[in-house]
Design a protein around this motif. Structure first.
Motif, PDB file in Angstrom:
ATOM      1  N   THR A   1       0.847  -1.184   0.000  1.00 22.94           N
ATOM      2  CA  THR A   1       0.000   0.000   0.000  1.00 22.94           C
ATOM      3  C   THR A   1       0.886   1.239   0.000  1.00 22.94           C
ATOM      4  OG1 THR A   1      -1.877   1.125   1.068  1.00 22.94           O
ATOM      5  CG2 THR A   1      -0.176   0.227   2.517  1.00 22.94           C
TER       6      THR A   1
ATOM      7  N   VAL B   1       1.043   5.794  -1.394  1.00 22.02           N
ATOM      8  CA  VAL B   1       0.626   6.833  -2.335  1.00 22.02           C
ATOM      9  C   VAL B   1       1.818   7.729  -2.665  1.00 22.02           C
ATOM     10  CG1 VAL B   1      -1.004   8.689  -2.830  1.00 22.02           C
ATOM     11  CG2 VAL B   1      -1.643   6.876  -1.218  1.00 22.02           C
TER      12      VAL B   1
ATOM     13  N   ARG C   1      -0.878   4.014  -5.437  1.00 21.98           N
ATOM     14  CA  ARG C   1      -1.376   5.020  -6.368  1.00 21.98           C
ATOM     15  C   ARG C   1      -0.329   6.105  -6.590  1.00 21.98           C
ATOM     16  NH1 ARG C   1      -5.042   8.141  -4.653  1.00 21.98           N
ATOM     17  NH2 ARG C   1      -4.840   7.735  -2.413  1.00 21.98           N
TER      18      ARG C   1
ATOM     19  N   HIS D   1      -6.459   7.199   0.751  1.00 20.48           N
ATOM     20  CA  HIS D   1      -7.085   6.034   0.119  1.00 20.48           C
ATOM     21  C   HIS D   1      -8.598   6.066   0.298  1.00 20.48           C
ATOM     22  CE1 HIS D   1      -3.684   4.025  -1.411  1.00 20.48           C
ATOM     23  NE2 HIS D   1      -3.417   3.167  -0.439  1.00 20.48           N
ATOM     24  N   GLU D   2      -9.055   6.569   1.448  1.00 19.87           N
ATOM     25  CA  GLU D   2     -10.487   6.596   1.720  1.00 19.87           C
ATOM     26  C   GLU D   2     -11.222   7.556   0.787  1.00 19.87           C
ATOM     27  OE1 GLU D   2      -8.162   6.236   3.827  1.00 19.87           O
ATOM     28  OE2 GLU D   2      -8.748   4.735   5.300  1.00 19.87           O
TER      29      GLU D   2
ATOM     30  N   GLY E   1      -9.263   6.740  -3.291  1.00 20.61           N
ATOM     31  CA  GLY E   1      -8.699   5.416  -3.507  1.00 20.61           C
ATOM     32  C   GLY E   1      -8.864   4.865  -4.904  1.00 20.61           C
TER      33      GLY E   1
ATOM     34  N   THR F   1      -5.841   7.254  -9.761  1.00 20.57           N
ATOM     35  CA  THR F   1      -4.402   7.079  -9.966  1.00 20.57           C
ATOM     36  C   THR F   1      -4.047   7.431 -11.403  1.00 20.57           C
ATOM     37  OG1 THR F   1      -2.516   5.619  -9.487  1.00 20.57           O
ATOM     38  CG2 THR F   1      -4.371   4.642 -10.677  1.00 20.57           C
TER      39      THR F   1
END
Length: 265
Positions: free
Chosen positions: A134, A136, A179, A245-246, A249, A252
């Motif tokens: 995970t 970003v 992402r 992400h929330e 999410g 990207t």
């Protein structure tokens, strides 16, 4: 909307001044563990003391043009907070000249900060995101990289490279839960000298400040449909959103202009 950044570790390069400062303070308010990576340690420490958020802010003196320095930043962040969830590449530098009036030394400085810095930081932090499954990446480019801008040939070229790089990385690591996106400011002005340090381009270049008359700035605003320049907070809000992400999410490989409508693509 809850961004879900509480306890997330996020590194902000150039996090001491203007857009970076606002981003650091905004992420701390959201409860993130923030690492300000900046050459201007004094200004970075001022930002850390200014923070009113529940999230802690740590400071690491960092030269993004040096892979060794960036790797030391990654090690520092791991010691302080563990695995890095988000990397916000906010650091940037520019001075405005016609290309024929620039020098190879100028090209090298602009390229090292705005392009090589992104390569170095991504190279240092992406492996731990891959291992964690995970993460970003958020890169601040510029509308100059989308449309070309007068007197910003080298800078705009670097920012165009960042945009393409981010899309490519998004394709490579999307299946791994990571992402990658870009935010493009237009002209983004500090509202006071407290918002930037002595090493910021806002203190050291001819681009802003006393070098541009208030009358010229007012004329420049007419190029923007919203008839105003951006602020660091305008960009920080978008950066925080895309790091979440929330909230973001399913986003990207995208490039978002936060520029008052200066660029419409």
């Amino acid at each position: 909307m809850q961004l879900g950044l509480e306890g997330r570790t996020i590194v902000v390069t150039g996090g001491a001044s203007n857009i970076g400062r606002a981003t650091s303070l905004t992420l701390a308010k959201e409860g993130a563990n923030v690492v300000i990576a900046d050459l201007d340690v004094d200004q970075a420490n001022r930002v850390a003391k200014e923070s009113t958020g529940p999230g802690p802010i740590a400071v690491c003196e960092t030269d993004v043009t040096s892979l060794e320095s960036v790797q030391a930043l990654a090690a520092f962040t791991a010691r302080e907070f563990g695995t890095t969830f988000g990397l916000a590449n906010v650091v940037g530098w520019e001075d405005v000249h016609k290309f024929v009036d620039t020098t190879p030394e100028f090209w090298q400085k602009v390229t090292a900060i705005n392009w090589t810095g992104v390569l170095n930081t991504t190279y240092a932090f992406l492996p731990q995101m891959i291992e964690a499954g995970t993460g970003v990446l958020l890169h601040v480019a510029s509308d100059a990289g989308r449309i070309g801008e007068y007197k910003e040939a080298v800078y705009g070229g670097c920012k165009a490279a960042v945009i393409n790089f981010s899309k490519t990385i998004a394709r490579e690591v999307g299946p791994l839960g990571i992402r990658s996106n870009v935010v493009c400011p237009g002209m983004t002005m500090p509202t006071s000298e407290a918002e930037y340090g002595a090493l910021s381009m806002h203190a050291t270049t001819t681009k802003i400040g006393s070098a541009i008359s208030p009358e010229t700035l007012e004329r420049a605003k007419r190029l923007y449909p919203l008839r105003k320049f951006g602020t660091g907070q305008d960009l920080a809000n978008s950066i925080a959103f895309l790091l979440s992400h929330e909230a973001a999410g399913h986003i990207t490989g995208q490039t978002l202009s936060v520029s008052g409508g200066y660029t419409m693509i």
